[in-house]
Design a protein around this motif. Sequence first.
Motif: not given
Length: 297
Positions: A23-27, A33-38
Amino acid sequence: MTATDTRAREARREVARPVRGRVHRSPLLWLATLLLLSFAAVWIYPFVWVLSASVKGQLEVFTAGLSLLPEAFVWENYSRAWVDGNFGTYLLNTILVTAFTVAIVVIRCAMAGYVLARYSFLGRKFVVGVLVGTLFVPAGYTIIPVVELTQRLGLLNSLTGVVVALAGGGHVAAVLLYMGYFRGIPRELEEAAVIDGAGFFTVFFRVMLPLAGPVTATVVVLTFLATWNAFLLPLVFTFSNPELRTLAVGMQAFVGENSVDWPGMAAAATLSLLPIVALFLFLQRYFFEGIAGAVKS
């Protein structure tokens, strides 16, 4: 079965078969996702640090800095908090105060929200306006009349007085949540119960309140958090009787005149957080359903 039918059936199978591939996810999605995890890591870190500090030594709390892994696990901090800090008694007091306060607040706010949502009477909008206006009044402004009234009732320096003081507030958010939720329930349910001969209390307790389960779970969680962590009122009401302290007030036992027992306080804080986390994990689905249902209504 002809060859055409066979090919048609195989074609339908191919169409119905799920596509298995990457499944191709947009950058931008990965970046979000990385920002929310941070943000989540920054938010959770203080709680993890308290858990780590609860098993560290007094000096290691300061020398280890932001490190989470202790050099040696000092489990005696928990026994010191439980026995020397008298947290066994404080925990029992907090459970009693919280349980009775939550029960009173749920029944009182549910009935108030039901009446405001279902009945039209003179001054209804004024009452709602006053309730909303009290949201902007700091709790410290009402402490003096609350203490004075409780003292005249002879409930000062007692757990009953703490329950009455904590449960007797406006709890406007709970009333508005029930009000919004009851407004969205069809009136046909009430009318059917009234035709069967049910009175006000029967309709409320046997029809309406069971339907408001998600809102009740939300109010239980919010009231539990506020009561469990309450400090000012329990401090005033138990100032002259340390045996009646709650967990939040009992934290002061680790603050000495010249030093603070940080590992003991961290262990006590961890013990006090466990019931809150357990309750939220148990009721989180109903909590979000209640918030969504009340806002949607």
